[in-house]
Design an enzyme around this catalytic site. Structure first.
Site, mmCIF file in Angstrom:
data_model
loop_
_atom_site.group_PDB
_atom_site.id
_atom_site.type_symbol
_atom_site.label_atom_id
_atom_site.label_comp_id
_atom_site.label_asym_id
_atom_site.label_seq_id
_atom_site.Cartn_x
_atom_site.Cartn_y
_atom_site.Cartn_z
ATOM 1 C CG ASP A 215 -1.728 -1.228 1.377
ATOM 2 O OD1 ASP A 215 -2.550 -1.470 0.479
ATOM 3 O OD2 ASP A 215 -1.558 -1.960 2.374
ATOM 4 C CG ASP A 254 -2.645 -4.362 -1.314
ATOM 5 O OD1 ASP A 254 -3.868 -4.545 -1.467
ATOM 6 O OD2 ASP A 254 -2.034 -4.785 -0.326
ATOM 7 C CG ASP A 258 -4.920 -1.185 3.647
ATOM 8 O OD1 ASP A 258 -5.782 -0.597 2.975
ATOM 9 O OD2 ASP A 258 -4.483 -2.309 3.356
ATOM 10 N NE ARG A 311 -11.257 -3.838 -0.322
ATOM 11 C CZ ARG A 311 -10.310 -4.763 -0.218
ATOM 12 N NH1 ARG A 311 -9.052 -4.386 0.041
ATOM 13 N NH2 ARG A 311 -10.586 -6.039 -0.381
#
Length: 435
Positions: A215, A254, A258, A311
């Site tokens: 990420d 990715d 996060d 997301r």
């Protein structure tokens, strides 16, 4: 005591504060202007989201001159992050730092051959029933480990990382805010790292999938983190440029951000998240109750999500306050959903704005993954007030959502009318727009 204000308007006051001014308050309460404020000395304002809880988030604002570093290369950046004496530090990023300047070849383990990898694990040869194994998979894993060491940068506690000017950023790197407290990251353009060595998993779904790592930023087990005025983007390498192998996209991206593994008290404000698939995940596993229950308290406000597929965020466990964000779904892009409602989550979504093209209904904004109530009030779609839960339930009667998150956010500074959000966020969010 030091009070800092930036490009704001005091609520209930006719006095606009233009630019950045530090007000140094004496013991008698008198204030005097201290001149332009160094962005590296900015601290999170009181009441500005979950990261302001308790002692708040100050990052490296108290750093002395010996702990202020200006970096122009990835190597200098990693050296500035190296373990030290524990004192607060400020790292100023000048220009764009390239974490993969040597290309993927620099990370390849001796003997790794991608053409050989494709030949060995072609489903026509290997099938779909068994995970891949053997010499080329071992060499791929070794190559991936080399890349991980090269592109991951671990941020210590009591640190501020700030871009200088309008053109500061990082390409190919992954910022790891892992098991630390009190971190600020501001004013960077973060181009999503490309995984040079995705793994083929023939057992992932009916036809297999390529799975990638890295990420752009991970907040892992950390407390009091402020992520502000950054731009997260796939930049030069959107998914549309990626090849396909075995009939599946060779996925090298990715997430962009996060917040996982028991992270807590995080404020994500005034950022741009652009042109990405799986963008922002809060809580990474349904089975992580031991670490995540009662944590993952995150505030998202005044962010722009533009051209993202899903997301934005997907939430598990956390009490997430999402207000005054602007979500733009572009004509012709892939779009799955914006808010993902996951295991034991308690999302509070208020006064957000959604700009949807024709053919994309408001019922797609929410996606139910697991049973969890949420609050969604004051939101607007294409300039009109819409009950997002009712819209979802009308379009998805087989998976209805329940209203009532069971809590009310208190840590907020300004809350704008949803009708004003597109203009406000569009003009002020992202890197290069911070003082």
């Amino acid at each position: 005591m030091r009070t800092e204000r930036c490009q704001g308007r005091a609520i209930g006051s006719a006095v606009a504060l233009i630019g950045c001014t530090a007000l140094v308050l004496s013991l008698t309460g008198a204030a005097q202007a201290a001149g332009p404020l160094d962005p590296g000395r900015r601290t999170l304002a009181a009441g500005d989201g979950w990261a302001s809880e308790g002692a708040g988030t100050t990052g490296g604002a108290a750093a002395d001159a010996a702990h202020v570093h200006t970096v122009t290369t990835w190597a200098e950046f990693k050296a500035a992050l190296a373990p030290g004496d524990g004192a607060p530090r400020i790292i100023k990023v000048v220009g764009t730092l390239d974490a993969t300047g040597g290309g993927c070849e620099a990370f390849e383990a001796q003997g790794y051959d991608f053409d050989r990898y494709l030949a060995d694990y072609d489903p026509a040869v290997w099938g779909y029933e068994t995970p891949v194994s053997g010499p080329q998979e071992d060499l791929r894993a070794a190559s991936a480990a080399n890349q991980g060491k090269g592109v991951k940068a671990y941020v210590p506690a009591d640190t501020t990382i700030v871009g200088v000017g309008r053109n500061a950023g990082i390409t190919g790197g992954s910022l790891q805010v892992q098991n630390v407290d009190n971190v600020i990251i501001r004013n960077l353009t973060l181009e999503s790292p490309l995984d040079c060595f995705p793994q083929w998993d023939p057992t992932d779904g009916a036809t297999g999938a390529w799975n990638s790592e890295y990420d752009a930023m991970v907040v892992y087990g950390s407390r009091h983190v402020w992520v502000d005025h950054n731009t997260f983007t796939d930049g030069r390498h959107p998914d549309s440029t990626l090849p396909s192998h075995f009939g599946e996209i060779y996925q090298q991206h990715d997430g962009e951000l996060d917040v996982v593994r028991g992270a807590d008290h995080v404020t994500v404000s005034w950022n741009v998240f652009a042109d990405h698939d799986k963008t922002l995940m809060i809580g990474n596993s349904d089975s992580a109750a031991a670490t995540d229950a009662g944590r993952l308290r995150v505030t998202l406000h005044h962010n722009l999500f533009k051209g993202v597929v899903e997301r934005a965020p997907r939430v598990r466990f956390g009490q997430v306050d999402a207000y005054n964000n602007h979500f733009v779904v572009e004509r012709g892009q892939s779009y799955a959903y914006s808010f993902g409602i996951g295991m034991d989550s308690r999302l509070y979504a208020e006064r957000n704005a959604f700009t949807l093209p024709s053919g994309v209904g408001a019922g797609r904004i929410l996606k139910k993954w697991k049973e969890a109530p949420l609050t969604a009030v004051g939101n607007h779609v294409n300039g009109r007030a819409v009950d997002l839960i009712a819209a979802h339930n009308a379009e998805n009667p087989q998976t209805p959502l329940r209203s009532g998150a069971g809590w009310t956010p208190a840590l907020r500074t300004r809350v704008d009318d949803a009708r004003a959000v597109p203009g406000i966020v569009g003009s002020r969010a992202g890197a290069g727009k911070v003082c």
